[in-house]
Design a protein around this motif. Structure first.
Motif, PDB file in Angstrom:
ATOM      1  N   CYS A   1       0.826  -1.209   0.000  1.00  0.00           N
ATOM      2  CA  CYS A   1       0.000   0.000   0.000  1.00  0.00           C
ATOM      3  C   CYS A   1       0.861   1.260   0.000  1.00  0.00           C
ATOM      4  O   CYS A   1       0.448   2.300  -0.518  1.00  0.00           O
ATOM      5  CB  CYS A   1      -0.923   0.005   1.209  1.00  0.00           C
ATOM      6  SG  CYS A   1      -2.283  -1.169   1.069  1.00  0.00           S
ATOM      7  N   ALA A  53       0.100   4.170  -2.523  1.00  0.00           N
ATOM      8  CA  ALA A  53      -0.317   5.445  -1.928  1.00  0.00           C
ATOM      9  C   ALA A  53       0.595   6.598  -2.334  1.00  0.00           C
ATOM     10  O   ALA A  53       0.213   7.769  -2.209  1.00  0.00           O
ATOM     11  CB  ALA A  53      -0.336   5.337  -0.403  1.00  0.00           C
ATOM     12  N   LEU A  87      -6.135   8.366  -8.492  1.00  0.00           N
ATOM     13  CA  LEU A  87      -7.324   7.815  -7.830  1.00  0.00           C
ATOM     14  C   LEU A  87      -7.722   6.467  -8.422  1.00  0.00           C
ATOM     15  O   LEU A  87      -8.303   5.625  -7.724  1.00  0.00           O
ATOM     16  CB  LEU A  87      -8.489   8.785  -7.963  1.00  0.00           C
ATOM     17  CG  LEU A  87      -8.468  10.028  -7.078  1.00  0.00           C
ATOM     18  CD1 LEU A  87      -9.646  10.930  -7.414  1.00  0.00           C
ATOM     19  CD2 LEU A  87      -8.512   9.643  -5.597  1.00  0.00           C
ATOM     20  N   LEU A 120      -6.923   3.278  -6.578  1.00  0.00           N
ATOM     21  CA  LEU A 120      -7.489   3.016  -5.254  1.00  0.00           C
ATOM     22  C   LEU A 120      -8.145   1.641  -5.142  1.00  0.00           C
ATOM     23  O   LEU A 120      -8.007   0.975  -4.110  1.00  0.00           O
ATOM     24  CB  LEU A 120      -8.483   4.113  -4.884  1.00  0.00           C
ATOM     25  CG  LEU A 120      -7.876   5.417  -4.334  1.00  0.00           C
ATOM     26  CD1 LEU A 120      -8.977   6.406  -4.004  1.00  0.00           C
ATOM     27  CD2 LEU A 120      -7.022   5.137  -3.102  1.00  0.00           C
TER      28      LEU A 120
END
Length: 457
Positions: A135, A139, A298, A301
């Motif tokens: 992650c 991120a 985005l 995600l």
């Protein structure tokens, strides 16, 4: 202890990708020539990959806590230097120092988790470590865009100051002074081996990264020469470790432990596709579908959510099914997700929902696969070699990621949308090959095993 290890790995992986969105602002404010801009990212990756093996051995020789604290201190100070940089040269040097600190931190975190838990608890702890690290990579783009847009690009580095301070405080409080047991003779650092391994890995990764800039053109002769030099240095390192070193940087006997060789081979195959996937998706959405950089960030995600869900399930599946079946159970969906993206990116107008669903599927599969692969590659290694085992596994991840990024971005940018379809098809083939290799060669069960030094604490 687990929070310290997970926070450290998150920060280290985050900084490999967080700079990408900020590069245009950095170029304007510092006046970085276009040809040097890539080194703001590459300086970190190059030093990080080159020093991982040395960082792992330092953790074994000097203790996990000492090396984690020292590496975090170097990383944090370098981050402040990058945030306050007034020229391109200072920024690149600070990024290289960040890479050195990260190379000390990462193997120490994995070795700490591996030697501090046993059985099912180890599988759950490694699942947390794996998913937090994954992650961190996904991120980076999103967090970098937010900080760059609303606080300025310098804050993508300065934010590491409180995070680094938290890692140091947690490590000093939670980690024991000596995280591994010593043998009758204290191990020493193999300086000639360290020089050969570091120079060889650095040269090889540099050649891969340089070859990736060709954009489909003929392979650069200089890159080939550097690659051959790197391979020669690594061959000399293996010979040194096999015949001449009294306390080798890389004990080759470690690879006789069940799962070490096959686990690293599986990690190499899956790394070829996975670590390039966020870059491929961002390039596809911006260059083919003309989305904004923030929207492209985005879009990953669902992959991050899949990684979290898969990682949360991975500890239980590894304990219940064993490393072999748990790895296959994750790698097959990962291959299916990549294949679906290959089909969708080859269409003229693929549905956004379908693209996001495919991203979620391969994220779920990767999240579920990382833990059993990590367990297989490290759990049977003696505790006194846990740091170098972690360094080897992470070196394999970095090298395969660099190679995959170089090859797949070249394939993707060669012929528009069709290129992206072909790149994701290659990623799918690598994931399914990893599933086949895992099914044939990984140990059936490893989570409850004890190391040759005795059971872990």
């Amino acid at each position: 202890m687990l929070v310290a290890a997970c926070l450290a790995v998150f920060v280290v992986i985050l900084d490999a990708t967080i700079v990408a969105v900020a590069l245009p602002d950095i170029q304007v404010q510092l006046g970085v020539p276009g040809g040097q801009l890539a080194w703001v990212m590459n300086a970190y990756t190059l030093v990080f990959a080159g020093f991982l093996l040395l960082g792992g051995r330092c953790a074994d020789v000097y203790g996990h806590r000492a090396v984690l604290v020292a590496g975090t201190a170097v990383f944090t100070v370098a981050s402040v230097g990058a945030g306050l940089a007034t020229s391109a040269g200072v920024l690149v040097a600070a990024r290289a120092a960040q890479g050195l600190g990260g190379a000390l931190m990462l193997p120490a975190t994995l070795a700490t988790v591996n030697t501090s838990f046993a059985g099912a608890a180890r599988a759950r702890a490694l699942a947390s470590w794996s998913v937090v690290g994954a992650c961190g990579g996904t991120a980076g783009t999103l967090l970098g865009g937010v900080l760059t847009q609303w606080a300025g690009w310098r804050w993508i580095f300065l934010v590491n100051l409180p995070l680094g301070a938290a890692v140091v405080a947690l490590a000093v409080r939670a980690l024991p002074r000596a995280s591994v047991r010593r043998g009758p003779v204290r191990a020493r650092l193999d300086v000639p081996g360290a020089v050969l391994a570091t120079l060889g890995l650095t040269a090889l990764v540099f050649a891969i990264m340089s070859a990736g800039r060709g954009g489909g053109q003929a392979l650069d002769v200089g890159s080939v020469v550097v690659a051959v030099l790197g391979l020669a240095l690594l061959a000399a390192f293996v010979a040194h470790s096999r015949w001449w070193a009294a306390s080798p940087l890389l004990p080759l006997s470690m690879f006789r432990a069940p799962g070490v060789s096959s686990g690293n081979a599986v990690m190499f195959l899956i790394g070829l596709g996975f670590f390039a996937s966020p870059v491929l998706l961002s390039l596809y959405l911006q260059t083919v579908r003309h989305e904004t950089p923030f929207a492209a960030g985005l879009a990953f995600l669902p992959g991050a959510v899949g990684l979290i869900v898969g990682g949360r399930c991975a500890g239980r599946t590894t304990t219940a099914l064993g490393t072999r079946r748990a790895a296959v159970l994750g790698l097959v969906p990962a291959g299916v997700g990549f294949a679906a993206l290959g089909v969708l990116t080859g269409q003229a107008h693929p549905g956004t929902a379908a693209v996001l669903a495919a991203v979620a599927v391969f994220g779920l599969g990767i999240g579920a696969a990382f833990t059993p692969i990590t367990v297989a590659a490290t759990a049977a290694v003696p505790a006194r070699h846990s740091g170098v085992a972690a360094g080897v596994l992470n070196t394999i991840r970095q090298a395969s990621g660099a190679l995959g990024l170089a090859v797949l971005t070249t394939v993707a940018t060669a012929s528009g949308a069709r290129g992206y379809s072909a790149a994701y098809a290659v990623a799918a083939a690598c994931a399914l090959a990893a599933a086949l290799l895992a099914g044939l060669s990984l140990p059936r069960r490893r989570t409850g095993a004890s190391t040759p030094d005795g059971p872990a604490r």
